[in-house]
Design an enzyme around this catalytic site. Structure first.
Site, PDB file in Angstrom:
ATOM      1  N   GLU A 110       0.800  -1.226   0.000  1.00 38.48           N
ATOM      2  CA  GLU A 110       0.000   0.000   0.000  1.00 38.48           C
ATOM      3  C   GLU A 110       0.839   1.285   0.000  1.00 38.48           C
ATOM      4  O   GLU A 110       0.678   2.143   0.877  1.00 38.48           O
ATOM      5  CB  GLU A 110      -0.981  -0.007   1.180  1.00 38.48           C
ATOM      6  CG  GLU A 110      -1.883  -1.232   1.125  1.00 38.48           C
ATOM      7  CD  GLU A 110      -2.916  -1.294   2.251  1.00 38.48           C
ATOM      8  OE1 GLU A 110      -2.857  -0.473   3.186  1.00 38.48           O
ATOM      9  OE2 GLU A 110      -3.791  -2.173   2.178  1.00 38.48           O
TER      10      GLU A 110
ATOM     11  N   ASP B   8     -11.866 -10.177  -1.978  1.00 40.58           N
ATOM     12  CA  ASP B   8     -13.182 -10.366  -1.363  1.00 40.58           C
ATOM     13  C   ASP B   8     -14.127  -9.340  -1.967  1.00 40.58           C
ATOM     14  O   ASP B   8     -13.680  -8.354  -2.558  1.00 40.58           O
ATOM     15  CB  ASP B   8     -13.159 -10.335   0.176  1.00 40.58           C
ATOM     16  CG  ASP B   8     -12.483  -9.130   0.803  1.00 40.58           C
ATOM     17  OD1 ASP B   8     -12.350  -8.084   0.122  1.00 40.58           O
ATOM     18  OD2 ASP B   8     -12.110  -9.220   1.986  1.00 40.58           O
TER      19      ASP B   8
ATOM     20  N   ASN C 242       2.356  -4.429  -3.480  1.00 39.47           N
ATOM     21  CA  ASN C 242       0.961  -4.834  -3.375  1.00 39.47           C
ATOM     22  C   ASN C 242       0.121  -3.614  -2.984  1.00 39.47           C
ATOM     23  O   ASN C 242       0.545  -2.814  -2.149  1.00 39.47           O
ATOM     24  CB  ASN C 242       0.896  -5.896  -2.252  1.00 39.47           C
ATOM     25  CG  ASN C 242      -0.399  -6.642  -2.140  1.00 39.47           C
ATOM     26  OD1 ASN C 242      -0.899  -7.156  -3.131  1.00 39.47           O
ATOM     27  ND2 ASN C 242      -0.940  -6.725  -0.922  1.00 39.47           N
TER      28      ASN C 242
HETATM   29  C1  XIL Z   1      -6.298  -7.108   7.604  1.00 39.54           C
HETATM   30  C2  XIL Z   1      -6.513  -8.377   8.407  1.00 39.54           C
HETATM   31  O1  XIL Z   1      -7.280  -9.285   7.664  1.00 39.54           O
HETATM   32  C3  XIL Z   1      -7.211  -8.038   9.706  1.00 39.54           C
HETATM   33  O2  XIL Z   1      -7.335  -9.191  10.521  1.00 39.54           O
HETATM   34  C4  XIL Z   1      -6.439  -6.955  10.440  1.00 39.54           C
HETATM   35  O3  XIL Z   1      -7.149  -6.572  11.595  1.00 39.54           O
HETATM   36  C5  XIL Z   1      -6.227  -5.759   9.544  1.00 39.54           C
HETATM   37  O4  XIL Z   1      -5.592  -6.167   8.365  1.00 39.54           O
HETATM   38  N1  XIL Z   1      -5.053  -4.990   3.138  1.00 39.54           N
HETATM   39  C6  XIL Z   1      -3.997  -5.744   3.561  1.00 39.54           C
HETATM   40  C7  XIL Z   1      -4.183  -6.724   4.655  1.00 39.54           C
HETATM   41  O5  XIL Z   1      -2.928  -5.696   2.944  1.00 39.54           O
HETATM   42  O6  XIL Z   1      -3.020  -6.868   5.432  1.00 39.54           O
HETATM   43  C8  XIL Z   1      -5.348  -6.362   5.537  1.00 39.54           C
HETATM   44  O7  XIL Z   1      -5.541  -7.431   6.456  1.00 39.54           O
HETATM   45  C9  XIL Z   1      -6.573  -6.109   4.709  1.00 39.54           C
HETATM   46  C10 XIL Z   1      -6.340  -4.952   3.782  1.00 39.54           C
END
Ligand code: XIL
Length: 510
Positions: free
Chosen positions: A165, A273, A206
């Protein structure tokens, strides 16, 4: 090395041994629990197309055996949802903790799965000590972190999200302790450190909201074009794929992935998702299925798209309700680990020929609810419906349904009854049959048939109230029965199987 595991066909009753090349070392690994009879797994289907199909997972979920059964069998790749993040792996400077990450790589090795490491450098889930460092110390701390973590997982992580990110939605660089200390150079520095620590891992950048064409994906494109031109070790770009039905499908996804591939990079969908406003209705779930299908099609349309990872496979363990209040139902399986329409859509998009598994549009489906008030008394009372979602009438004379259960202790002979059916109970046949080779959750099944009749397109048989008992009226324990569910309203039931002329057309056999 390729993140795509050798294609395998897993079948029940056979403990397949996979040969998985882990960074050049061939290791013999035992495959996970067998997939359902006649049914290729999502990963089998993806492998046949030269891709992997993976899921995120997290440590607390690994104690849920119903969950791990599917995680270990249906998916060929896993990503730790949290346990390789900085706040877990280096909570205090120089104090490293790999216990949780090791549990994930251990699960993967035991199930013949590859691992995407996630993530080395990210502004979030970053311990306070990093943000508190004087900026002159940030680079050394970042390089040390990468060296230790990627070094520890060398050989057991096939690909790393080295930088996660880096962009704001408008395509400007996101501020973070790393950006603040080093400017955008932190990205190349991180990639070089990761390459030094694990020369065999595929190294990714990513991000989210980069799936379609737009300002943010343009920024990513400019960044990685520059890195490639400078010879910085970058192997791929990850597209998270956190989509929402209310925001529309990302425009030009295939073309977007293709332009990155054209730079000589791998691309992957890393965190798929598709959320919606709750409560989820049939329309939302149908739209969601088309989004999942379209992501699979976009990936398959790009040769360098190496695979797809869903950000956990079930609504039961989704991050969405916590992160987006009021939204959810984002995953392929529901809270009860039952496949949703999106699951069938993914299978179909991956080229499933319909030989088993929840069938696509135009097929028969079983729906089920439990009519039992007690799961430990001497009767089992499944309520079943058969639905024709297709465009043509179905001749019922060759159709059967099976409800799978364990007989537990007691007599091996059974009585069966139909208590009510709008078709008239006299038109139904029912019997209990013993399985020649029992599986977990089933050594018998109740088989329901129709002597004659036809089911018009778009219609259901309505509720068929079935009942069975042993001839000695001894008790059952239904809680471990394969087809048993606790829900008291009708839902699609992939664990109740449907056959036409003896051939499986719906559901997963135990
Ligand atoms: C999320 C996890 O699924 C959660 O359990 C946690 O509380 C927060 O992070 N983008 C990403 C992931 O790159 O690492 C994130 O995962 C979701 C969004």
């Amino acid at each position: 090395m390729s993140l795509t595991k050798r294609s395998t066909r897993r079948r029940p009753g056979r403990s397949a041994v996979l040969l998985l090349a882990v960074c050049g070392v061939a290791a013999a690994l035992t495959a996970g629990p067998a997939a359902a009879a006649g049914q290729e797994t999502l990963h089998d289907l993806a492998s046949a197309q030269g891709r992997y199909f993976g899921s995120a997972t997290d440590n607390p979920e690994l104690s849920d055996s119903a969950y791990t059964d599917t995680l270990g069998s249906e998916f060929g790749q896993i990503t730790p949802g949290n346990s390789m993040k900085w706040d877990t792996t280096e909570p205090q400077q120089g104090r490293f903790d790999f216990a949780r990450g090791d549990a994930i790589t251990g699960f993967a090795q035991a199930h013949g799965q590859t691992v995407r490491g996630h993530t080395l450098v990210w502004h979030s889930q970053l311990p306070g000590w990093v943000s508190a460092l004087p900026s002159a110390q940030v680079e050394a701390a970042m390089v040390n972190h990468i060296t230790e973590v990627a070094g520890h997982y060398r050989g057991s992580v096939a690909a790393w999200d080295v930088v996660n990110e880096p962009f704001n939605d408008d395509g400007t660089f996101r501020t973070s302790p790393f950006y603040d200390a080093m400017g955008s150079d932190y990205i190349a520095t991180a990639l070089r450190a990761a390459h030094a620590a694990d020369p065999d891992a595929r190294l990714y950048i990513n991000d989210y909201n980069t799936e379609g064409l737009g300002a943010k994906s343009d920024a990513m494109y400019d960044l990685v074009s520059g890195l490639v031109a400078e010879g910085v070790p970058v192997d791929g770009v990850g597209f998270q794929g956190h989509l929402a039905v209310q925001y529309g499908f990302p425009g030009g996804m295939r073309q977007n992935l293709q332009r990155f591939a054209d730079l000589g990079l791998d691309v992957a969908v890393t965190e798929l998702d598709v959320r919606m406003q709750l409560p989820a209705g049939a329309a939302g779930l149908a739209t969601q299925a088309t989004y999942y299908r379209d992501v699979v099609e976009a990936c398959l349309g790009v040769e360098r798209c190496v695979g797809i990872t869903v950000w956990d496979y079930t609504d039961k363990y989704s991050w969405v309700p916590g992160a987006f209040p009021g939204q959810g139902a984002a995953n392929l399986y529901d809270d009860n680990l039952r496949p949703k329409p999106a699951y069938a859509a993914v299978r179909a998009a991956l080229g499933d020929d319909g030989g088993g598994g929840p069938a696509g549009p135009g097929a028969l489906r079983a729906r089920y609810r439990s009519n039992d008030s007690s799961v430990s008394d001497n009767q089992i009372k499944p309520g079943l419906q058969l639905v024709n979602t297709g465009g043509a009438a179905v001749d019922l004379s060759g159709v059967t349904l099976r409800y799978w259960f364990t007989g537990d202790n007691g007599a091996s002979s059974y009585g069966t009854w139909c208590d009510w059916s709008p078709l008239g109970c006299s038109t139904l046949t029912h019997r209990v049959a013993a399985m020649s080779s029992p599986h977990t959750g089933a050594d018998h099944y109740l088989e329901v048939g129709f002597g004659s009749g036809s089911l018009a397109p778009g219609t259901s048989t309505g509720e068929m109230q079935l009942r069975l008992s042993k001839t000695d009226w001894s008790n059952f324990d239904e809680t471990d029965d394969y087809s048993h569910g606790a829900g008291d309203s009708y839902a699609d039931a992939p664990k109740v199987t449907v056959y036409v002329d003896g051939e499986l057309v719906w559901g997963l056999e135990p």
